[in-house]
Design a protein around this motif. Structure first.
Motif, PDB file in Angstrom:
ATOM      1  N   LYS A   6       0.807  -1.212   0.000  1.00 19.41           N
ATOM      2  CA  LYS A   6       0.000   0.000   0.000  1.00 19.41           C
ATOM      3  C   LYS A   6       0.843   1.266   0.000  1.00 19.41           C
ATOM      4  O   LYS A   6       0.370   2.312  -0.360  1.00 19.41           O
ATOM      5  CB  LYS A   6      -0.906   0.023   1.228  1.00 19.41           C
ATOM      6  N   TRP A   7       2.068   1.155   0.434  1.00 17.86           N
ATOM      7  CA  TRP A   7       2.869   2.364   0.570  1.00 17.86           C
ATOM      8  C   TRP A   7       4.317   2.114   0.214  1.00 17.86           C
ATOM      9  O   TRP A   7       4.816   0.997   0.285  1.00 17.86           O
ATOM     10  CB  TRP A   7       2.744   2.932   1.960  1.00 17.86           C
ATOM     11  N   GLU A   8       4.962   3.183  -0.182  1.00 18.72           N
ATOM     12  CA  GLU A   8       6.350   3.120  -0.598  1.00 18.72           C
ATOM     13  C   GLU A   8       7.152   4.143   0.196  1.00 18.72           C
ATOM     14  O   GLU A   8       6.622   5.175   0.619  1.00 18.72           O
ATOM     15  CB  GLU A   8       6.479   3.442  -2.098  1.00 18.72           C
ATOM     16  N   GLN A   9       8.438   3.894   0.334  1.00 20.77           N
ATOM     17  CA  GLN A   9       9.335   4.806   1.013  1.00 20.77           C
ATOM     18  C   GLN A   9       9.238   6.186   0.348  1.00 20.77           C
ATOM     19  O   GLN A   9       9.294   6.300  -0.861  1.00 20.77           O
ATOM     20  CB  GLN A   9      10.757   4.258   0.899  1.00 20.77           C
ATOM     21  N   GLU A  14      -1.543  12.541   4.441  1.00 23.09           N
ATOM     22  CA  GLU A  14      -2.188  13.695   5.063  1.00 23.09           C
ATOM     23  C   GLU A  14      -3.138  13.195   6.146  1.00 23.09           C
ATOM     24  O   GLU A  14      -3.990  12.348   5.886  1.00 23.09           O
ATOM     25  CB  GLU A  14      -2.956  14.484   4.010  1.00 23.09           C
ATOM     26  N   VAL A  15      -2.975  13.734   7.354  1.00 23.48           N
ATOM     27  CA  VAL A  15      -3.770  13.314   8.504  1.00 23.48           C
ATOM     28  C   VAL A  15      -4.614  14.494   8.960  1.00 23.48           C
ATOM     29  O   VAL A  15      -4.072  15.517   9.402  1.00 23.48           O
ATOM     30  CB  VAL A  15      -2.864  12.851   9.667  1.00 23.48           C
ATOM     31  N   GLU A  16      -5.935  14.370   8.836  1.00 25.85           N
ATOM     32  CA  GLU A  16      -6.807  15.437   9.313  1.00 25.85           C
ATOM     33  C   GLU A  16      -7.040  15.249  10.805  1.00 25.85           C
ATOM     34  O   GLU A  16      -7.406  14.162  11.256  1.00 25.85           O
ATOM     35  CB  GLU A  16      -8.137  15.446   8.570  1.00 25.85           C
ATOM     36  N   LEU A  17      -6.838  16.332  11.564  1.00 28.37           N
ATOM     37  CA  LEU A  17      -7.010  16.289  13.011  1.00 28.37           C
ATOM     38  C   LEU A  17      -8.400  16.746  13.401  1.00 28.37           C
ATOM     39  O   LEU A  17      -9.132  17.328  12.594  1.00 28.37           O
ATOM     40  CB  LEU A  17      -5.934  17.151  13.680  1.00 28.37           C
ATOM     41  N   ASP A  18      -8.779  16.510  14.661  1.00 29.20           N
ATOM     42  CA  ASP A  18     -10.117  16.846  15.154  1.00 29.20           C
ATOM     43  C   ASP A  18     -10.458  18.318  15.003  1.00 29.20           C
ATOM     44  O   ASP A  18     -11.626  18.672  14.832  1.00 29.20           O
ATOM     45  CB  ASP A  18     -10.264  16.456  16.632  1.00 29.20           C
ATOM     46  N   ASP A  19      -9.456  19.186  15.076  1.00 30.29           N
ATOM     47  CA  ASP A  19      -9.723  20.624  14.997  1.00 30.29           C
ATOM     48  C   ASP A  19      -9.752  21.144  13.556  1.00 30.29           C
ATOM     49  O   ASP A  19      -9.845  22.342  13.327  1.00 30.29           O
ATOM     50  CB  ASP A  19      -8.713  21.415  15.831  1.00 30.29           C
ATOM     51  N   GLY A  66      -4.195   4.563   2.920  1.00 34.37           N
ATOM     52  CA  GLY A  66      -4.811   4.042   1.702  1.00 34.37           C
ATOM     53  C   GLY A  66      -6.312   4.162   1.681  1.00 34.37           C
ATOM     54  O   GLY A  66      -6.875   5.110   2.222  1.00 34.37           O
ATOM     55  N   LYS A  67      -6.958   3.176   1.110  1.00 34.75           N
ATOM     56  CA  LYS A  67      -8.392   3.207   0.809  1.00 34.75           C
ATOM     57  C   LYS A  67      -9.264   3.717   1.957  1.00 34.75           C
ATOM     58  O   LYS A  67     -10.088   4.594   1.764  1.00 34.75           O
ATOM     59  CB  LYS A  67      -8.842   1.811   0.381  1.00 34.75           C
ATOM     60  N   ILE A  73      -0.679  11.716  -0.559  1.00 34.41           N
ATOM     61  CA  ILE A  73      -0.906  12.927  -1.354  1.00 34.41           C
ATOM     62  C   ILE A  73       0.331  13.372  -2.128  1.00 34.41           C
ATOM     63  O   ILE A  73       0.302  14.407  -2.786  1.00 34.41           O
ATOM     64  CB  ILE A  73      -1.417  14.073  -0.465  1.00 34.41           C
ATOM     65  N   GLY A  74       1.392  12.616  -2.034  1.00 39.37           N
ATOM     66  CA  GLY A  74       2.607  12.967  -2.759  1.00 39.37           C
ATOM     67  C   GLY A  74       3.768  12.130  -2.292  1.00 39.37           C
ATOM     68  O   GLY A  74       3.612  11.196  -1.501  1.00 39.37           O
TER      69      GLY A  74
END
Length: 154
Positions: A6-9, A14-19, A66-67, A73-74
């Motif tokens: 699912k992922w590469e080095q 992107e992690v959306e936070l509660d705020d 992933g899914k 995102i890059g």
């Protein structure tokens, strides 16, 4: 059938936070992800500078990216990142002994004192990482991080 990676080095997630703000992680080597110290209200330019200061590095579950998890995102050129090698500790509840890990397989006998301040060798769930990033942003303590600290082991 081989498992689909699912992922590469160098993948940036992107992690959306509660705020409503965003934090970013970069894949070091599956399952290890380094999370940026900075948070943003809008997506910044995705460059190696985004990871100039790292808040922490954790092993994360495959389902976190992933899914149904954080979007990739890059990418950044991994060889251009200057992120220090992660060091973890493990506590064996049967033998009551501590160990250091620098990867998933090689462990070195250690002491509780030497393990204080190290990340626990644990694989984190997506929502627990999000809680930790939010607490870090606010200067607070995450209950998940607190429960895994070496000084809290018997």
């Amino acid at each position: 059938m081989p498992r689909r990676k699912k992922w590469e080095q160098g993948n940036v997630v992107e992690v959306e936070l509660d705020d409503g703000s965003f934090s970013y992680g970069v894949v070091i080597e599956e399952p290890l992800v380094a999370f940026s110290e900075a948070t943003f209200t809008e997506r910044p330019e995705i460059t190696t500078e985004l990871f100039g200061k790292v808040a922490f590095q954790l092993w994360v579950m495959n389902s976190a990216i992933g899914k149904n998890g954080w979007p990739v995102i890059g990418d950044v050129p991994f060889k251009e990142l200057s992120i220090s090698e992660a060091m973890f500790y493990r506590y064996d509840i049967v033998s009551k002994k501590f160990y250091h890990y620098s990867d998933c397989t090689n462990h070195i006998p250690s002491t509780r004192e030497a393990c204080v301040g190290l990340e626990c060798a644990a694989v984190w769930r997506k929502d627990h990482v999000e809680d930790r990033l939010q607490a870090h942003k606010e200067g607070g303590v995450c209950k998940w991080e607190e429960s895994l600290r070496a000084e809290n082991k018997p």
